[in-house]
Design an enzyme around this catalytic site. Structure first.
Site, PDB file in Angstrom:
ATOM      1  N   ILE A  75      12.605 -64.175 -33.198  1.00 56.00           N
ATOM      2  CA  ILE A  75      11.437 -64.963 -33.588  1.00 56.00           C
ATOM      3  C   ILE A  75      11.699 -66.450 -33.306  1.00 56.00           C
ATOM      4  O   ILE A  75      10.876 -67.138 -32.672  1.00 56.00           O
ATOM      5  CB  ILE A  75      11.129 -64.766 -35.089  1.00 56.00           C
ATOM      6  CG1 ILE A  75      10.556 -63.363 -35.345  1.00 56.00           C
ATOM      7  CG2 ILE A  75      10.172 -65.853 -35.591  1.00 56.00           C
ATOM      8  CD1 ILE A  75       9.131 -63.165 -34.868  1.00 56.00           C
ATOM      9  N   VAL A 130      11.867 -67.079 -29.506  1.00 62.15           N
ATOM     10  CA  VAL A 130      10.577 -67.118 -28.819  1.00 62.15           C
ATOM     11  C   VAL A 130       9.806 -68.378 -29.207  1.00 62.15           C
ATOM     12  O   VAL A 130       9.176 -69.026 -28.366  1.00 62.15           O
ATOM     13  CB  VAL A 130       9.754 -65.857 -29.165  1.00 62.15           C
ATOM     14  CG1 VAL A 130       8.298 -66.002 -28.721  1.00 62.15           C
ATOM     15  CG2 VAL A 130      10.374 -64.623 -28.500  1.00 62.15           C
ATOM     16  N   GLU A 131       9.865 -68.738 -30.476  1.00 63.01           N
ATOM     17  CA  GLU A 131       9.071 -69.871 -30.952  1.00 63.01           C
ATOM     18  C   GLU A 131       9.579 -71.214 -30.428  1.00 63.01           C
ATOM     19  O   GLU A 131       8.791 -72.037 -29.964  1.00 63.01           O
ATOM     20  CB  GLU A 131       9.073 -69.895 -32.495  1.00 63.01           C
ATOM     21  CG  GLU A 131       8.337 -68.728 -33.138  1.00 63.01           C
ATOM     22  CD  GLU A 131       6.825 -68.851 -32.980  1.00 63.01           C
ATOM     23  OE1 GLU A 131       6.348 -69.924 -32.569  1.00 63.01           O
ATOM     24  OE2 GLU A 131       6.130 -67.858 -33.270  1.00 63.01           O
ATOM     25  N   THR A 132      10.879 -71.425 -30.513  1.00 70.01           N
ATOM     26  CA  THR A 132      11.396 -72.780 -30.201  1.00 70.01           C
ATOM     27  C   THR A 132      12.701 -72.780 -29.413  1.00 70.01           C
ATOM     28  O   THR A 132      13.375 -73.791 -29.350  1.00 70.01           O
ATOM     29  CB  THR A 132      11.645 -73.570 -31.510  1.00 70.01           C
ATOM     30  OG1 THR A 132      12.646 -72.889 -32.279  1.00 70.01           O
ATOM     31  CG2 THR A 132      10.375 -73.717 -32.313  1.00 70.01           C
ATOM     32  N   TYR A 164       3.196 -60.966 -27.843  1.00 69.45           N
ATOM     33  CA  TYR A 164       4.180 -61.708 -28.632  1.00 69.45           C
ATOM     34  C   TYR A 164       5.135 -60.751 -29.334  1.00 69.45           C
ATOM     35  O   TYR A 164       6.358 -60.916 -29.288  1.00 69.45           O
ATOM     36  CB  TYR A 164       3.460 -62.581 -29.656  1.00 69.45           C
ATOM     37  CG  TYR A 164       4.384 -63.330 -30.593  1.00 69.45           C
ATOM     38  CD1 TYR A 164       4.880 -64.585 -30.253  1.00 69.45           C
ATOM     39  CD2 TYR A 164       4.760 -62.777 -31.821  1.00 69.45           C
ATOM     40  CE1 TYR A 164       5.730 -65.268 -31.106  1.00 69.45           C
ATOM     41  CE2 TYR A 164       5.613 -63.448 -32.673  1.00 69.45           C
ATOM     42  CZ  TYR A 164       6.095 -64.690 -32.319  1.00 69.45           C
ATOM     43  OH  TYR A 164       6.947 -65.360 -33.162  1.00 69.45           O
TER      44      TYR A 164
END
Length: 335
Positions: free
Chosen positions: A126, A129-131, A316
């Site tokens: 998570i 993928v996000e940052t 996602y």
């Protein structure tokens, strides 16, 4: 992020000088000059006890940015197929970075796996993928993003104006300066890109320092991501999804909505071979994606749906799943 919220006389003078007038926010104007901006200032004062001059000062500094509207109008989740979307995240650098991040924060991931109970590979994926594990936490001022989308993006203005409300409440609670917090074009913040309402609802202090800091503290971010999943019904130890081979009669059972609309027993009864050790009454969905070699089918379960509560996209959730599996795998990087 510990900057204290301070009253700025210069900015307040600017807000007062520009005045409150009716009409849309046009070039050179500020949100304090719009009807909606005036209403927002009044709302924050009457409902939450903010000083009118503080809110007016912040809105006077918020800048409408067309690139924010352009970005939210064409998100990758809605413009790319799985083949193209996958290539963004399944790279050797991102996988290697994830393994290093897991090792660097081994203790925090271990505690998150015990309670709230999220597998370390999913939590790391998570954040990856996000940052990209905190390397890219966003360069937009959150107040610019939320004001732009809350006042100048009609399709979702109600949602983002509520997030602006939540953001100001958050900054007051955490002692952040509303004009300095940065995040994504949608106003998401920190390692896990929490929006303001999620930050207030699910952020936890995971290192015991008395502050739930998702902006700069990876330990708090790991615990908070796990807490988010636990609060949304993540079932520890249960499968997420599995790739399946289907014929035309089974392909017709594919669904587009995120929430599973069928039971696993229906697929077994239709002749599908399923590896997951789940009962027949377990929710399940057949998902069709456009892969590198043509259509591919996945049977997704409850935990896959929980991932889509973090970001409402099957692409996602699939990217998180595949990256998590790559992080679990040893040996050479897999792409």
């Amino acid at each position: 992020m510990t900057a204290l919220l301070r009253f700025n006389p210069r900015l307040f003078l600017r807000a007062i000088t520009l005045g409150f007038t009716l009409g849309p926010c046009v070039a050179g104007a500020t949100y304090t000059q719009t009807e909606a901006g005036r209403a927002f200032v009044a709302q924050m004062h009457t409902e939450h006890g903010f000083r009118r001059e503080d809110v007016a000062t912040w809105l006077a500094e918020a800048e409408k940015q067309q690139k924010i509207i352009d970005a939210i109008s064409s998100p990758a989740e809605k413009t790319l197929d799985w083949q193209a979307y996958r290539k963004i995240f399944m790279t050797g650098d991102r996988i290697a970075g994830g393994r290093a991040f897991l090792e660097a924060h081994r203790e925090a991931f271990g505690r998150a796996e015990e309670a709230p109970g999220l597998a370390r590979s999913i939590a790391a994926a998570i954040i990856g993928v996000e940052t990209r594990y905190g390397q890219f936490r966003g360069s937009y001022r959150v107040i610019d993003a939320l004001a732009t989308l809350g006042f100048d993006y009609p399709p979702r203005s109600t949602f983002f104006r509520k997030e602006l409300e939540q953001f100001l409440l958050l900054t007051r609670e955490q002692g952040f300066d509303p004009l300095k917090v940065r995040g994504s074009y949608a106003g998401a913040m920190g390692y896990g890109q929490f929006i303001s309402s999620s930050y207030r609802a699910y952020a936890i202090d995971f290192d015991g320092d008395g502050v739930a800091d998702l902006l700069d503290n990876p330990t708090d971010a790991i615990g908070s991501v796990a807490n988010y999943f636990a609060r949304h019904g993540w079932k520890a130890g249960q499968p997420v999804a599995e790739r399946v081979q289907v014929g035309p009669h089974l392909a017709a059972m594919a669904e587009t909505q995120l929430k599973p609309g069928k039971k696993l027993g229906q697929f077994r009864a239709a002749g599908l071979t399923v590896q997951a050790d789940l009962p027949d009454d377990a929710p399940a969905r057949l998902l069709q994606l456009e892969g590198e070699n043509g259509p591919e089918f996945w049977l997704t379960f409850h935990n896959f749906y929980v991932i889509t509560r973090y970001n409402h996209s099957s692409l996602y959730a699939m990217a998180v799943l595949e990256l998590s599996r790559a992080l679990e795998a040893g040996g050479e990087d897999e792409v």
